[in-house]
Motif scaffolding. Structure first.
Motif, PDB file in Angstrom:
ATOM      1  N   SER A  22       1.135  -1.469   0.028  1.00  0.00           N
ATOM      2  CA  SER A  22      -0.080  -0.317  -0.252  1.00  0.00           C
ATOM      3  C   SER A  22       0.973   1.584  -0.278  1.00  0.00           C
ATOM      4  O   SER A  22       2.272   1.012   0.470  1.00  0.00           O
ATOM      5  N   TYR A  29      -1.630   7.553   7.788  1.00  0.00           N
ATOM      6  CA  TYR A  29      -2.507   7.780   7.922  1.00  0.00           C
ATOM      7  C   TYR A  29      -3.782   7.836   9.414  1.00  0.00           C
ATOM      8  O   TYR A  29      -3.335   6.848  10.008  1.00  0.00           O
ATOM      9  N   GLY A  66      -2.675   2.913  -3.851  1.00  0.00           N
ATOM     10  CA  GLY A  66      -3.494   3.617  -3.078  1.00  0.00           C
ATOM     11  C   GLY A  66      -4.535   3.458  -2.779  1.00  0.00           C
ATOM     12  O   GLY A  66      -4.840   2.648  -3.327  1.00  0.00           O
ATOM     13  N   PRO A  67      -5.872   4.085  -2.465  1.00  0.00           N
ATOM     14  CA  PRO A  67      -7.248   3.263  -2.345  1.00  0.00           C
ATOM     15  C   PRO A  67      -8.036   3.039  -3.280  1.00  0.00           C
ATOM     16  O   PRO A  67      -7.595   4.133  -5.188  1.00  0.00           O
ATOM     17  N   THR A  68      -8.952   1.962  -3.250  1.00  0.00           N
ATOM     18  CA  THR A  68      -8.950   1.342  -4.015  1.00  0.00           C
ATOM     19  C   THR A  68     -10.242   0.987  -4.320  1.00  0.00           C
ATOM     20  O   THR A  68     -10.794   0.387  -3.153  1.00  0.00           O
ATOM     21  N   MET A  73     -13.450  -0.609   0.925  1.00  0.00           N
ATOM     22  CA  MET A  73     -13.175   0.744   0.611  1.00  0.00           C
ATOM     23  C   MET A  73     -14.228   1.814   0.519  1.00  0.00           C
ATOM     24  O   MET A  73     -14.247   2.796   0.265  1.00  0.00           O
ATOM     25  N   HIS A  76     -16.183   2.398   3.225  1.00  0.00           N
ATOM     26  CA  HIS A  76     -15.476   3.221   4.472  1.00  0.00           C
ATOM     27  C   HIS A  76     -15.134   4.700   4.097  1.00  0.00           C
ATOM     28  O   HIS A  76     -14.974   5.586   5.128  1.00  0.00           O
ATOM     29  N   ALA A  80     -14.143   8.830  -1.665  1.00  0.00           N
ATOM     30  CA  ALA A  80     -12.546   9.371  -2.016  1.00  0.00           C
ATOM     31  C   ALA A  80     -12.255   9.035  -3.757  1.00  0.00           C
ATOM     32  O   ALA A  80     -12.957   7.957  -3.559  1.00  0.00           O
ATOM     33  N   MET A  82     -10.589   6.736  -5.941  1.00  0.00           N
ATOM     34  CA  MET A  82     -10.185   5.239  -5.387  1.00  0.00           C
ATOM     35  C   MET A  82     -10.114   5.123  -6.869  1.00  0.00           C
ATOM     36  O   MET A  82     -10.667   5.318  -7.955  1.00  0.00           O
ATOM     37  N   LEU A 125      -6.410  11.361   2.151  1.00  0.00           N
ATOM     38  CA  LEU A 125      -7.752  11.161   1.557  1.00  0.00           C
ATOM     39  C   LEU A 125      -8.082  11.920   1.051  1.00  0.00           C
ATOM     40  O   LEU A 125      -8.486  12.709   0.674  1.00  0.00           O
TER      41      LEU A 125
END
Length: 131
Positions: A22, A29, A66-68, A73, A76, A80, A82, A125
């Motif tokens: 990641s 974070y 990163g964010p996917t 996700m 959460h 974001a 993603m 984020l």
């Protein structure tokens, strides 16, 4: 898992192991430091195991991103910015095919890698603008 499969890979002339890392391997974070610590340790483990298994012809790669948009996700952090999981998988497989040991799969990973040369900082984020 690596220790369990390494002998089979070695006896068949090698192969590849991909560790899913990641961008938090290199950044923290807020409110998610335990995850960042675990990913940082996994990055180090990936580098060490790569050295251990090179002699048997086993490629050990780490994919950093990163964010996917996985189910977790999306739950959460639904607002974001993603990645599409398909893009990450495609990049990872292309990296393994090319023999790449550190696969940077998106701009979040690239930015985190670049940040290693500067003072420590946290990951922020990004969100999708509403309206």
């Amino acid at each position: 898992m690596i220790r369990a499969f390494a002998p089979a890979l070695g006896s068949n002339g090698g192969g590849a192991i991909l560790n899913v890392l990641s961008n938090l391997s290199w950044l923290s974070y807020d409110e998610n430091n335990a995850y960042a610590v675990a990913k940082s340790a996994e990055w180090s483990l990936t580098n060490g195991v790569r050295l251990e298994l090179a002699g048997q012809g086993t490629l050990v790669s780490g994919v950093v991103f990163g964010p996917t948009a996985t189910e977790t996700m999306r739950t959460h952090a639904s607002d974001a910015v993603m990645n599409d999981p398909v893009d990450i998988v495609r990049t990872a497989l292309d990296g393994i095919e090319a023999g790449t040991t550190e696969i940077i799969a998106d701009r979040f990973g690239a930015e985190a890698k670049a940040a290693l040369s500067g003072p420590p900082r946290g990951f922020v984020l990004e969100t999708v603008p509403r309206g």
